[in-house]
Structures are given as C-alpha cells and as structure tokens.
Design an enzyme around this catalytic site. Structure first.
Site, mmCIF file in Angstrom:
data_model
loop_
_atom_site.group_PDB
_atom_site.id
_atom_site.type_symbol
_atom_site.label_atom_id
_atom_site.label_comp_id
_atom_site.label_asym_id
_atom_site.label_seq_id
_atom_site.Cartn_x
_atom_site.Cartn_y
_atom_site.Cartn_z
ATOM 1 N N LEU A 358 0.831 -1.208 0.000
ATOM 2 C CA LEU A 358 0.000 0.000 0.000
ATOM 3 C C LEU A 358 0.862 1.254 0.000
ATOM 4 O O LEU A 358 1.938 1.274 0.599
ATOM 5 C CB LEU A 358 -0.917 0.024 1.230
ATOM 6 C CG LEU A 358 -1.880 -1.149 1.408
ATOM 7 C CD1 LEU A 358 -2.896 -0.814 2.493
ATOM 8 C CD2 LEU A 358 -2.585 -1.513 0.126
ATOM 9 N N CYS A 359 0.347 2.284 -0.602
ATOM 10 C CA CYS A 359 1.089 3.530 -0.722
ATOM 11 C C CYS A 359 0.888 4.377 0.531
ATOM 12 O O CYS A 359 0.309 5.457 0.472
ATOM 13 C CB CYS A 359 0.632 4.252 -1.974
ATOM 14 S SG CYS A 359 1.898 5.326 -2.606
#
Ligand SMILES: *Cc1c(COP(=O)(O)O)cnc(C)c1O
Length: 408
Positions: A358-359
């Site tokens: 995930l960013c």
C-alpha cells in the site's frame, strides 16, 4: 535490529518450508491460486479446544465469539468444538445461519442494535444481551408486535475491569452494558413483561496474558452475579462470564497459564452460592480459540535498498492484517511473529524491513527484523493471523482487493 514476536508452537518445516496442517506453504498457495492467503489449521483449532476442555471445569460452557474470525468453513468446524456462539451484529447471526448453525445456540451482544437486527434476532430465538434500557424497551415492543416471547439477558457494565487487558470493556463510563446498580430493576421489568429471562453477561476485557488477573476477574464476576441475582429475586438461568484469554503477539509475551485459570475456576465452582447453583455457566473466547491457528502468507514482489536498509516489499499488507502493521489498537508499534516461509529452517543472516504494497508508510509488517535472506518470489508468513485479520482490516483501501482464505 528489533525482535519479532514468538511463533506459536506447532509450526514445523517440511523440505525447508513452513508447513501448515502438514502441507507446505508453496503448495497451499498453489492450491488457493494466489497470494495473499490466510490459512487456518483444523489441527490447531482442535488442539486449542481440547486444551481448554482438559483444563476448564467440565461444567463450563465454551462459546466462540465469531467476530474474531467469521470465515464460513471456520464457523462450521468450530460448531463441532464449542458449546455456543456469540455474535455482535445481525450480519454475524446471518453468517452463522448460512453455516447451518441454529440461532437458538447464539447470543447477540453489542451496542447500537438496530430495530431490524432486534427483529431478526428475536424471530430466530437468539438470546439478546441487552445493552441499555432503551434497547430493552425496543426489544419488548418488537416481540409483542410479532407475538413471540423474546429471550433476553442483560449485559452488565461492572464496576471492575480486567487488569492488564489489551482492551478494556468494563469499569467506569462505557458504551457497553448497563451499569451494575441499574441491572436489578431492569431485570425485574423484563421478567414482569413476560420475556424469557436468560440471565447475565459480564465481559470485562480482552487479550489478557496474566492468569492472576483473569482469576481475580472471574471471582469478581461470580460474586457480582450472585449479588445481582439476589437483588433481582429470580434464579439466574445463565451467566456468560466473559473471556479475555489472550495470546502472545510480541517479544517477551508469555502464554496464558490456562492450567492455573482452570484450577482456580474449579475451586470456585465447587463452592458456588445458592443463587448460582443451577446456573448455566460459560465463557466466550475469540482470539484464544482461533488466533494462533491462522497464518497470513504473502509473496515478495520487490527487494530494494534505501539509505542502507533492506526493504522486502510484499503483495500483502495492512489491508488484510491491520493488527500486524500496528494500527489496530496499539500505542507503540512492535513486530508480530513473522518468518520467511520458503526458508523456514534457515538461519537469519540479514536485517530487513518487511512492508506491504500500500502507498502509505503505515503499511509495515516487520521493522528491522533479523531474517534469512529472501528474494523476489519468496513467501512471507505472518503468524497469529487467525483472529482479527481478514475482517478487521480495511480490505477496500487502495483497491488491491481481499485476501483468499482456506481451512486446511
Ligand atoms: C470481542 C469480544 C469477544 C472476543 O474477544 P477476544 O479478545 O477475541 O477473545 C468476546 N466477547 C465480547 C462481548 C466481545 O466484544
């Protein structure tokens, strides 16, 4: 270097790989079709239930609180191991129904039950653990309208709490239950209204590893139930004593001594007061029953160096395992138990950060862990993933989709 949490007993290497239920991680992933994958072990679920049966008094019922893991095959399997189920929403009750479990076997606690949920539960003969006077009024009105006799219990907000618990759910001002001094009047009212009186529910906290704290709380629960039954002036058909049995997640955590808890409870049961002599007694456990039986498997997608630190980037993350990332009720982030599943018996030789895809910088699975060298394509195992994983994580966050799940 930061320590990893302790890997639960019972996991072994086969051909150098982590095996779950006797099968290698890579074979399980091949069967499931892809990572990320939660694998739950029947052997471990069965073993945990058997250990409880061996140590707790025979009279004590053991319920499963399904919010820990409501995966349908797990529910079906647990039905053969426990004496009842506890749900916290009508959605959970429906899941039990889909798994073929009789709702008459279920009790429903939780603040903020909507009218439709009460209606569904009352029609299904599920026991409702009332959380407020207002909820009691609504439940009685709905039952009258439908012409059925509701099965009602009261969830008590006790004046004490479970010492050392990770999550306190009793003691002081709380959204859960009805303050203990107001319980007798409400109980008399619902009995007078003709409801089937199902007794009391006293849940004081979660994730306790200290046997002495649990023993003390159970004694307090029995004493409070005795006193309230006396004030209500009616026998207590049932007492749900709560649970709170924890599992070790972090370095330095030691397993709960259930032998000590069971022995103390047996002593108490041998000298129960008259008000509780014929009462059906149970505890409700979530993570203790299922937490250690689950492993989250995720694959390394990239390996890179930043400012001298190694990052192993996986296809999993906090969208499936929020708790392991340290963002589910923890104050200071610590590492869960984690291993390179495809080199399970190899010696650690490097320090690496294991992160999700995930960013967001919150998406960490292990910080500065001492691990065997791992390459792109290797599998990572996060342990203690059987409870509060798949359904307690924001699976929609960033659009990667849910993890697969399998029971082996
Ligand atoms: C969450 C919850 C449980 C289960 O807690 P664990 O820590 O998983 O054992 C049991 N009872 C109630 C009322 C709960 O809210």
């Amino acid at each position: 270097m930061k320590p990893l949490g302790p890997i639960p007993d019972g996991f072994v290497a086969v051909d150098g790989e982590l095996a779950i239920g006797g099968r290698k991680a890579s074979d399980l992933v091949a069967e499931a079709g892809a990572t990320p994958l939660f694998v739950y072990s029947r052997d471990m679920l069965r073993g945990r239930a058997a250990a409880l049966r061996d140590t707790m008094p025979e009279r004590l019922g053991i319920n499963y609180a399904i919010k820990a893991n409501p995966h349908a095959p797990v529910l079906e399997f647990m039905a053969g191991l426990v004496d009842g189920f506890d749900v916290a929403s009508a959605g959970e009750l429906a899941r039990l129904g889909e798994a073929g479990i009789d709702p008459a076997w279920v009790s429903f606690a939780g603040p903020g039950k909507r009218d439709e949920e009460l209606e569904f539960a009352i029609s299904a003969s599920c026991t409702i653990n009332l959380e407020s006077e207002g909820e009691a009024r609504r439940a009685l009105a709905i039952a009258e309208r439908r012409g059925v006799r509701p099965r009602l219990a009261i969830r008590v907000n006790p004046s004490f709490e479970l010492r050392g618990s990770g999550m306190k759910m009793g003691g002081g001002a709380k959204q859960f239950g009805i303050d203990e001094e107001r319980v007798p009047a409400l109980a008399r009212k619902i009995i007078a209204a003709g409801a089937e009186w199902r007794g009391l529910h006293i849940f004081t906290g979660s994730q306790a590893l200290d046997a002495e704290a649990i023993i003390e709380t159970q004694a307090n629960v029995l004493a409070l139930a005795d006193r309230l039954a006396g004030e209500i002036g009616a026998a207590l058909p049932k007492l749900n004593m709560g649970g709170g049995f924890g599992i070790p997640y972090f370095n330095g955590d030691t397993p709960l001594d259930i032998q000590a808890v069971g022995a103390a409870l047996s002593d108490r049961f041998a000298e129960l007061p008259d008000n509780l002599a014929a009462t059906e007694l149970c505890i409700e456990l979530g993570r203790y029953l299922v937490g250690e039986a689950g492993v989250y498997l995720t694959r390394i997608i990239d390996r890179k160096i930043s400012h001298g630190q190694t990052f192993l980037i996986t296809d999993g993350g906090l969208h499936h395992q929020l708790a392991a990332s340290g963002n589910f009720g923890t104050v200071v982030r610590r590492n869960y138990p984690l291993a390179i599943a495809t080199h399970f018996d190899a010696v650690p030789e490097e320090e690496a950060n294991v992160v999700g895809c995930l960013c967001t910088p919150l998406d960490r699975l292990a910080d500065q862990a001492h691990l065997p060298r791992a390459e792109v394509g290797d599998l990572v195992a996060v342990f203690c993933a059987g409870a509060y994983g798949a359904t307690a994580s924001p699976a929609d966050f960033l659009g990667h989709g849910p993890a697969r799940q399998m029971l082996v």
